[in-house]
Write a protein that holds these residues in place. Structure first.
Motif, mmCIF file in Angstrom:
data_model
loop_
_atom_site.group_PDB
_atom_site.id
_atom_site.type_symbol
_atom_site.label_atom_id
_atom_site.label_comp_id
_atom_site.label_asym_id
_atom_site.label_seq_id
_atom_site.Cartn_x
_atom_site.Cartn_y
_atom_site.Cartn_z
ATOM 1 N N MET A 216 0.857 -1.177 0.000
ATOM 2 C CA MET A 216 0.000 0.000 0.000
ATOM 3 C C MET A 216 0.892 1.226 0.000
ATOM 4 S SD MET A 216 -2.872 -1.295 2.525
ATOM 5 C CE MET A 216 -3.898 -0.590 1.270
ATOM 6 N N GLY A 217 1.181 1.747 -1.172
ATOM 7 C CA GLY A 217 2.067 2.895 -1.277
ATOM 8 C C GLY A 217 3.440 2.563 -0.718
ATOM 9 N N LEU B 75 1.460 -4.308 4.225
ATOM 10 C CA LEU B 75 0.466 -4.683 5.233
ATOM 11 C C LEU B 75 0.317 -6.200 5.286
ATOM 12 C CD1 LEU B 75 -1.903 -3.934 7.191
ATOM 13 C CD2 LEU B 75 -3.366 -3.894 5.189
ATOM 14 N N ASP C 184 -1.138 -6.507 11.244
ATOM 15 C CA ASP C 184 -2.421 -6.486 11.956
ATOM 16 C C ASP C 184 -2.647 -7.817 12.653
ATOM 17 O OD1 ASP C 184 -5.260 -5.404 12.379
ATOM 18 O OD2 ASP C 184 -5.596 -7.330 11.412
ATOM 19 N N VAL D 249 -5.079 0.128 12.115
ATOM 20 C CA VAL D 249 -4.263 0.341 10.916
ATOM 21 C C VAL D 249 -4.108 1.824 10.596
ATOM 22 C CG1 VAL D 249 -4.083 -0.119 8.452
ATOM 23 C CG2 VAL D 249 -4.928 -1.876 9.945
ATOM 24 N N GLU D 250 -5.195 2.573 10.721
ATOM 25 C CA GLU D 250 -5.119 4.001 10.387
ATOM 26 C C GLU D 250 -4.108 4.733 11.263
ATOM 27 O OE1 GLU D 250 -9.285 5.331 10.425
ATOM 28 O OE2 GLU D 250 -8.975 5.698 8.284
ATOM 29 N N MET E 70 -0.640 3.774 10.342
ATOM 30 C CA MET E 70 -0.168 4.472 9.137
ATOM 31 C C MET E 70 0.269 5.890 9.492
ATOM 32 S SD MET E 70 -2.005 3.540 5.680
ATOM 33 C CE MET E 70 -1.721 1.953 4.940
ATOM 34 N N LEU F 254 -10.381 -4.295 8.114
ATOM 35 C CA LEU F 254 -9.536 -3.143 8.435
ATOM 36 C C LEU F 254 -10.091 -1.890 7.785
ATOM 37 C CD1 LEU F 254 -6.041 -4.780 7.825
ATOM 38 C CD2 LEU F 254 -7.438 -4.788 9.885
ATOM 39 N N ARG F 255 -10.140 -0.820 8.561
ATOM 40 C CA ARG F 255 -10.600 0.436 8.000
ATOM 41 C C ARG F 255 -9.405 1.243 7.518
ATOM 42 N NH1 ARG F 255 -14.136 5.063 11.132
ATOM 43 N NH2 ARG F 255 -14.253 6.468 9.362
ATOM 44 N N MET F 256 -9.455 1.682 6.264
ATOM 45 C CA MET F 256 -8.380 2.501 5.725
ATOM 46 C C MET F 256 -9.002 3.707 5.052
ATOM 47 S SD MET F 256 -5.972 -0.455 4.351
ATOM 48 C CE MET F 256 -4.743 0.532 5.134
ATOM 49 N N GLY F 257 -9.114 4.791 5.791
ATOM 50 C CA GLY F 257 -9.733 5.986 5.252
ATOM 51 C C GLY F 257 -11.171 5.713 4.869
ATOM 52 N N LEU G 164 -10.900 -2.949 4.157
ATOM 53 C CA LEU G 164 -10.065 -3.975 3.530
ATOM 54 C C LEU G 164 -10.235 -5.302 4.258
ATOM 55 C CD1 LEU G 164 -7.713 -4.815 1.589
ATOM 56 C CD2 LEU G 164 -6.153 -4.075 3.379
ATOM 57 N N VAL H 241 -4.068 -4.531 -4.511
ATOM 58 C CA VAL H 241 -4.756 -3.590 -3.625
ATOM 59 C C VAL H 241 -4.595 -2.145 -4.104
ATOM 60 C CG1 VAL H 241 -4.886 -2.703 -1.279
ATOM 61 C CG2 VAL H 241 -4.500 -5.102 -1.645
ATOM 62 N N GLU H 242 -3.376 -1.804 -4.528
ATOM 63 C CA GLU H 242 -3.140 -0.421 -4.958
ATOM 64 C C GLU H 242 -4.028 -0.038 -6.137
ATOM 65 O OE1 GLU H 242 1.197 -0.201 -5.404
ATOM 66 O OE2 GLU H 242 1.085 1.284 -3.792
ATOM 67 N N MET I 129 -7.566 0.324 -5.054
ATOM 68 C CA MET I 129 -7.830 1.613 -4.400
ATOM 69 C C MET I 129 -7.983 2.716 -5.442
ATOM 70 S SD MET I 129 -6.008 2.193 -0.847
ATOM 71 C CE MET I 129 -6.557 1.306 0.581
#
Lengths: 131, 131
Positions: A9-10, A14, A48, A106-107, A110, B7-10, B14, B106-107, B110
């Protein structure tokens, strides 16, 4: 299953650990992670463990190993989603997860990594400017 | 394990599916996901299946269900990391995963979701401006 998937992810990687790690799975995860850090140039690894309700000394050691290996490869490790019972067990087992950061989810993990990378970048710039 | 972590990502959720889904696990996942979409107001759901080397009609149906449920809750679903063999099996089983988008990883998933949400926002704005 003999491999835990590692998601890119960027700038970060993960990993979601959902099942108890046995020997080969743990070794594969360590190897795969180090190779992924090398291949992608990732600056951070998020692990996680929200699915784990129990943890043993083996798991604690693996998390520590991953942290140390990533550190050598210039990536920070953040363990996220730890359940309260797991935190209690870890301390009772005498495992402090040295070299590994922790965050609630996770947030936040990050955010922590972003902050750490920013700090590292600034330090590098500072060092450059004094030369 | 009887729950797969979400998982919450923004703006997105996920889910990494690493083991074969059995009845209760699948039902729990559906329920948890819909509740999380409701609670977090997530606009997209990413489901990573890169750890699955085989897929059966049950798994295909669950993926379709999740897509349909999320759609009703105003969230798009993207299945990512599908192995080539899984894609072949899905088509041979006659499962087209209707209502579910797919992306290579995943990228890209997104990016796809971002694009979709942007488009939706623009449409809403357009509708507003013609009023």
């Amino acid at each position: 299953m003999d491999r835990i998937p590692i998601l890119r992810m960027g700038k970060f990687l993960l990993v979601t650990i959902q099942i108890d790690l046995y020997d080969r799975l743990a070794t594969n995860l360590e190897t795969d992670l180090v190779q992924m850090v090398n291949k992608t140039g990732a600056k951070g690894v998020l692990i996680d463990i929200s699915a784990l309700s129990i943890v043993d000394s083996f798991m604690g050691r693996i998390l520590g190993n991953i942290g140390s290996m990533s550190k050598i490869m210039d990536a920070e490790t953040v363990v996220v989603g730890m359940q309260p019972a797991v935190a209690i067990t870890l301390i009772e087992l005498g495992l402090e997860l040295k070299g590994v950061h922790t965050a609630l989810n996770v947030e936040r993990g990050m955010d922590l990594l972003m902050h750490k990378i920013d700090l590292t970048d600034e330090t590098v710039q500072d060092e450059d400017s004094t030369e």
